[in-house]
Write an enzyme that holds these catalytic residues in place. Structure first.
Site, short mmCIF file in Angstrom:
data_model
loop_
_atom_site.label_atom_id
_atom_site.label_comp_id
_atom_site.label_asym_id
_atom_site.label_seq_id
_atom_site.Cartn_x
_atom_site.Cartn_y
_atom_site.Cartn_z
N ASN A 206 0.84 -1.19 0.00
CA ASN A 206 0.00 0.00 0.00
C ASN A 206 0.87 1.24 0.00
OD1 ASN A 206 -2.39 -1.31 0.21
ND2 ASN A 206 -2.70 -0.91 2.38
N LYS A 285 11.95 -16.60 -8.56
CA LYS A 285 11.52 -15.43 -9.34
C LYS A 285 10.66 -15.87 -10.54
CE LYS A 285 13.41 -11.48 -11.77
NZ LYS A 285 14.60 -10.84 -12.29
#
Ligand code: C5P
Length: 405
Positions: A206, A285
């Protein structure tokens, strides 16, 4: 610190150069700052440096006063705080034994203001039983002694003895001159964002700088509360004197909040917690082989709502924050009721001067009885103090209610 009169006493150690930064910070905080140096202190940094920074005459010698001036009496009796930084082993010994053989030591003997001693010396010197005994004597007399920092010293040795950072000395000074109206209260503040891993190198998060939560933690500590700050990753330094618990995910934050809840009177949840997290975090990844990629998100625990529904287990006050981009009041009131809070601080984060990354905020405080307080644009520090004023009044009211008065 606006208008407070602060004396900085510089004795003769290499850390005298750091006292220049302390004086700059005091002046920046609007303190009326006056410097006195021992003659050894003045060998390390010239009085002119401190005169330029403080805007006031530096006193070095008992005998350089003009006319009938009795500054060695008035300085320590008309000031709010005396900070000895750096305090050498020699100066600490003089204080412990009541020696007044120069301006600074004589002023300290006659002082009625609070005194903050910031030791700085070689670590063997610091550990010397004579120095430790002298520090004990000072503490027993009500003088505040800061712990020196550890690390590499100017004499190329490692260990305790480094002058505390000027920013930390400032915070200790704030604690000493602020009214201790929150003393005895245990406050938990959450701040910053949470990060929810997608793979080892990516996450969702956020927007949150953590500034509001850190301002609350710092202000509460200055006012005497004992504070635990549970924070997601931010670029901010944990405030001085606050117990710091760094977390990453919403789940970590929940664990930390519930672990600390039993010792708290007040929980202020200023963190911007991710509402969702990726269902799975990839072990390696993720490669860009596909043209599109879907992430499945699952709901995170709503920590504040869980605290609200478990209120019977704990009688702490619950304060939430509501950052909204539309329908501010309706959304904030819904959260106040839905999460069973005592108070919610609502801010419209679509404004440029309010919310993320800014140093200012414009908020409305909504109480559980429906009352609303509309506040003007102010700094996050000022919002923090005001929110703490209201929480303190509410806490005192709840104590009266509990004792049946
Ligand atoms: O529901 P919303 O996220 O807008 O509510 C904001 C308030 O709830 C803030 O005080 C925030 O710290 C808290 N919260 C929480 N756990 C979540 C989401 C929000 O504690 N998962």
């Amino acid at each position: 610190m606006k208008g407070k009169k602060i004396i900085v006493g510089v004795s003769g150690g290499i850390a005298a150069y750091k006292a220049a930064e302390l004086v700059r910070l005091l002046v920046k905080a609007d303190a009326r700052t006056f410097v006195t140096m021992t003659s050894n202190g003045a060998r390390f940094v010239t009085p002119l440096t401190f005169e330029a920074l403080s805007g006031n005459r530096v006193i070095r010698d008992m005998w350089d006063n003009e006319g009938t001036s009795i500054d060695h009496i008035s300085w320590g009796q008309e000031s709010d705080l005396i900070i000895i930084a750096p305090a050498t082993a020699n100066f600490i010994a003089k204080m412990a034994h009541g020696i007044g053989d120069d301006f600074l030591s004589t002023m300290v003997l006659a002082a009625t203001a609070g005194i903050l001693v910031c030791p700085s010396m070689n670590s063997q010197m610091f550990k010397n039983p004579a120095v430790q005994d002298n520090l004990r004597v000072l503490k027993a007399r009500g003088i505040t002694v800061m712990e020196p920092g550890e690390g590499q010293l100017a004499c190329h040795t490692e260990g305790p003895g480094r002058l505390p950072e000027p920013g930390d000395i400032m915070e200790q000074a704030f604690i000493l001159i602020s009214p201790q109206d929150l003393s005895g209260l245990k406050i938990l503040v959450t701040a910053g964002p949470t990060v929810e891993p997608i793979d080892p190198v990516r996450y969702i998060t956020n927007r949150s700088s953590g500034k509001m939560g850190y301002a609350l933690a710092r202000a509460a500590r200055r006012r005497g509360a004992s504070v635990t700050l549970v924070s997601g990753p931010t670029n901010l330094k944990p405030p001085y004197g606050v117990e710091f618990c760094g977390v990453k995910t919403a789940e970590d934050m929940k664990q930390a909040v519930f672990k600390n809840r039993p010792k708290c009177n007040i929980i202020i949840k200023a963190a911007a917690v991710s509402d969702y997290r990726p269902r799975d975090s990839a072990a390696h990844k993720i490669k860009k082989d596909e043209d599109s990629l879907s992430l499945e998100l699952v709901k995170n625990p709503d920590i504040l709502a869980e605290l609200g529904s478990a209120r019977k287990e704990s009688d702490c006050l619950l304060v939430g924050f509501a950052a909204e981009t539309k329908d501010l009041m309706a959304n904030a009131k819904k959260k106040l009721r839905g999460k069973n809070l005592d108070m919610i601080v609502a801010n419209d984060v679509s404004r440029e001067d309010s919310g993320f990354e800014t140093d200012t905020n414009i908020v409305k405080i909504i109480y559980s009885d429906g009352q609303v307080e509309d506040l003007a644009l102010m700094t996050k520090d000022a919002v923090a103090d005001l929110v703490l004023d209201r929480i303190n009044a509410m806490w005192e009211g709840s104590l009266e209610h509990r004792s049946g008065n």
